[in-house]
Design a protein around this motif. Structure first.
Motif, mmCIF file in Angstrom:
data_model
loop_
_atom_site.group_PDB
_atom_site.id
_atom_site.type_symbol
_atom_site.label_atom_id
_atom_site.label_comp_id
_atom_site.label_asym_id
_atom_site.label_seq_id
_atom_site.Cartn_x
_atom_site.Cartn_y
_atom_site.Cartn_z
ATOM 1 N N ARG A 192 0.810 -1.212 0.000
ATOM 2 C CA ARG A 192 0.000 0.000 0.000
ATOM 3 C C ARG A 192 0.853 1.276 0.000
ATOM 4 O O ARG A 192 0.352 2.363 -0.292
ATOM 5 C CB ARG A 192 -0.938 0.003 1.210
ATOM 6 C CG ARG A 192 -2.207 -0.809 0.962
ATOM 7 C CD ARG A 192 -3.129 -0.070 -0.002
ATOM 8 N NE ARG A 192 -4.294 -0.875 -0.379
ATOM 9 C CZ ARG A 192 -4.500 -1.369 -1.571
ATOM 10 N NH1 ARG A 192 -3.589 -1.178 -2.524
ATOM 11 N NH2 ARG A 192 -5.585 -2.044 -1.861
ATOM 12 N N CYS A 193 2.132 1.150 0.332
ATOM 13 C CA CYS A 193 3.037 2.305 0.273
ATOM 14 C C CYS A 193 3.364 2.666 -1.173
ATOM 15 O O CYS A 193 3.830 3.775 -1.450
ATOM 16 C CB CYS A 193 4.335 2.018 1.021
ATOM 17 S SG CYS A 193 4.120 1.727 2.786
ATOM 18 N N LYS A 229 1.302 1.224 -4.099
ATOM 19 C CA LYS A 229 0.235 0.988 -5.078
ATOM 20 C C LYS A 229 -1.124 1.015 -4.416
ATOM 21 O O LYS A 229 -1.307 0.459 -3.331
ATOM 22 C CB LYS A 229 0.460 -0.383 -5.748
ATOM 23 C CG LYS A 229 -0.419 -0.638 -6.957
ATOM 24 C CD LYS A 229 0.000 0.215 -8.153
ATOM 25 C CE LYS A 229 -0.829 -0.163 -9.388
ATOM 26 N NZ LYS A 229 -0.516 0.706 -10.532
ATOM 27 N N ASN A 230 -2.088 1.656 -5.081
ATOM 28 C CA ASN A 230 -3.441 1.728 -4.548
ATOM 29 C C ASN A 230 -4.409 0.802 -5.266
ATOM 30 O O ASN A 230 -5.620 0.931 -5.112
ATOM 31 C CB ASN A 230 -3.963 3.169 -4.640
ATOM 32 C CG ASN A 230 -3.292 4.085 -3.643
ATOM 33 O OD1 ASN A 230 -2.971 3.672 -2.538
ATOM 34 N ND2 ASN A 230 -3.069 5.322 -4.028
ATOM 35 N N GLY A 280 -5.688 -2.800 4.400
ATOM 36 C CA GLY A 280 -5.490 -2.431 3.002
ATOM 37 C C GLY A 280 -6.224 -3.273 1.987
ATOM 38 O O GLY A 280 -6.231 -2.932 0.800
ATOM 39 N N ASP A 312 -9.439 -4.881 -0.069
ATOM 40 C CA ASP A 312 -10.712 -4.340 -0.516
ATOM 41 C C ASP A 312 -11.837 -5.370 -0.484
ATOM 42 O O ASP A 312 -13.009 -5.012 -0.455
ATOM 43 C CB ASP A 312 -10.571 -3.799 -1.949
ATOM 44 C CG ASP A 312 -9.600 -2.631 -2.027
ATOM 45 O OD1 ASP A 312 -10.036 -1.495 -1.807
ATOM 46 O OD2 ASP A 312 -8.406 -2.860 -2.292
ATOM 47 N N GLN A 340 -10.450 11.363 -10.319
ATOM 48 C CA GLN A 340 -9.185 11.552 -9.631
ATOM 49 C C GLN A 340 -8.146 12.217 -10.516
ATOM 50 O O GLN A 340 -6.958 12.198 -10.214
ATOM 51 C CB GLN A 340 -8.651 10.197 -9.155
ATOM 52 C CG GLN A 340 -9.475 9.552 -8.055
ATOM 53 C CD GLN A 340 -9.349 10.294 -6.739
ATOM 54 O OE1 GLN A 340 -8.284 10.774 -6.391
ATOM 55 N NE2 GLN A 340 -10.435 10.392 -6.006
ATOM 56 N N ASN A 395 -4.916 9.319 -7.807
ATOM 57 C CA ASN A 395 -5.006 7.933 -7.378
ATOM 58 C C ASN A 395 -3.643 7.343 -7.060
ATOM 59 O O ASN A 395 -3.479 6.574 -6.117
ATOM 60 C CB ASN A 395 -5.701 7.088 -8.452
ATOM 61 C CG ASN A 395 -6.014 5.683 -7.991
ATOM 62 O OD1 ASN A 395 -6.581 5.484 -6.924
ATOM 63 N ND2 ASN A 395 -5.630 4.709 -8.790
ATOM 64 N N VAL A 396 -2.630 7.690 -7.867
ATOM 65 C CA VAL A 396 -1.294 7.129 -7.682
ATOM 66 C C VAL A 396 -0.229 8.193 -7.460
ATOM 67 O O VAL A 396 0.963 7.914 -7.519
ATOM 68 C CB VAL A 396 -0.891 6.235 -8.885
ATOM 69 C CG1 VAL A 396 -1.736 4.992 -8.921
ATOM 70 C CG2 VAL A 396 -1.002 6.998 -10.204
ATOM 71 N N GLN A 397 -0.661 9.451 -7.203
ATOM 72 C CA GLN A 397 0.277 10.551 -6.960
ATOM 73 C C GLN A 397 1.322 10.657 -8.057
ATOM 74 O O GLN A 397 2.526 10.574 -7.812
ATOM 75 C CB GLN A 397 0.951 10.397 -5.593
ATOM 76 C CG GLN A 397 0.000 10.611 -4.434
ATOM 77 C CD GLN A 397 0.719 10.739 -3.104
ATOM 78 O OE1 GLN A 397 0.139 11.114 -2.099
ATOM 79 N NE2 GLN A 397 1.988 10.431 -3.061
ATOM 80 N N LYS A 418 5.055 12.189 -1.782
ATOM 81 C CA LYS A 418 3.823 12.763 -1.246
ATOM 82 C C LYS A 418 3.901 14.281 -1.177
ATOM 83 O O LYS A 418 2.955 14.983 -1.564
ATOM 84 C CB LYS A 418 3.547 12.186 0.146
ATOM 85 C CG LYS A 418 2.246 12.675 0.764
ATOM 86 C CD LYS A 418 1.988 12.006 2.104
ATOM 87 C CE LYS A 418 0.678 12.482 2.718
ATOM 88 N NZ LYS A 418 0.407 11.809 4.029
#
Length: 232
Positions: free
Chosen positions: A70-71, A73-74, A96, A98, A128, A140-142, A155
């Motif tokens: 999760r650090c 990939k979303n 994390g 779903d 997004q 979504n993925v910065q 970030k």
């Protein structure tokens, strides 16, 4: 037509084969890994749209792997659980995950869940994106998309660029950027803004030494310039 990529992480080769066969039948690309270490490498190279993850891997804990993934990939993660205990399912979803499917599972049910999550992500991704001339921010993925290139940001880099993008062609003060990204209680000082802007320029400027996209307004702050303004 978009071809979705499904990553399968399970230490049972037979289960991997079954899931991959159903993925191929639905027109998805798929890749499989049998342990946590190899799966993390595959995550970076394959860039999946969705992950099917076994809760209990050989010598690995699928829930811990999920937390680490999760650090980076979303993408939606659907757990394969061999336990009926609610505690396992709650942990999988709390850290994390779903969704989950309990083993032994119906491949048809698993594929229905996969397709449902892919539809949700496709709908959500349209909400997004912040699109500017020559530059698209993907919340979504910065990342920032420039032409055909996708550039992933930290970030704080993404936070700085996002705020300037929402105020495109307007000067944003250093103090405003600092308070927004670092906050009132930060032990840093405003000079850290310049450091992060410099790093950001290295990623999105053709010539970081002569920036045209993020310009400095002396004594005030910075301004993100729309691509159209650069050509006038």
């Amino acid at each position: 037509m978009v071809t979705h990529k499904i990553m399968i992480v399970d230490d049972d080769p037979h289960i991997c084969e079954i899931v991959q066969a159903y993925c191929e039948r639905e027109g998805f690309l798929s890749a499989c890994s049998h342990n946590g270490e190899d799966a993390m490498k595959l995550l970076a190279s394959f860039e999946p749209d969705l992950i099917v993850l076994d809760v209990m891997l050989a010598n690995d804990n699928g829930i811990d792997w999920c937390r680490n993934a999760r650090c980076y990939k979303n993408a939606p993660i659907v757990f394969l659980c061999s336990h009926e205990e609610d505690e396992v399912k709650i942990s999988a979803l709390s850290y994390g995950g779903d969704d989950y499917v309990t083993k032994p599972f119906s491949p048809g049910v698993l594929m229905a869940k996969i397709e449902a999550h892919l539809r949700r992500v496709s709908t959500g991704r349209r909400e997004q994106l912040l699109e500017l001339p020559g530059l698209t921010l993907d919340y979504n993925v910065q990342s920032v998309i420039m032409g055909r290139e996708t550039i992933f940001l930290s970030k704080k880099e993404f936070g700085l660029l996002s705020y300037m993008a929402q105020n495109v062609d307007r000067v944003v003060s250093v103090d405003a950027l600092f308070q927004l990204i670092w906050g009132m209680e930060s032990l840093e000082d405003t000079r850290t803004v310049a450091v992060h802007i410099s790093n950001l320029r290295k990623k999105i400027e053709a010539d970081p030494a002569k920036p045209e996209r993020i310009v400095t307004v002396r004594g005030t702050g910075y301004m993100l310039v729309a691509e159209g303004a650069l050509q006038e």
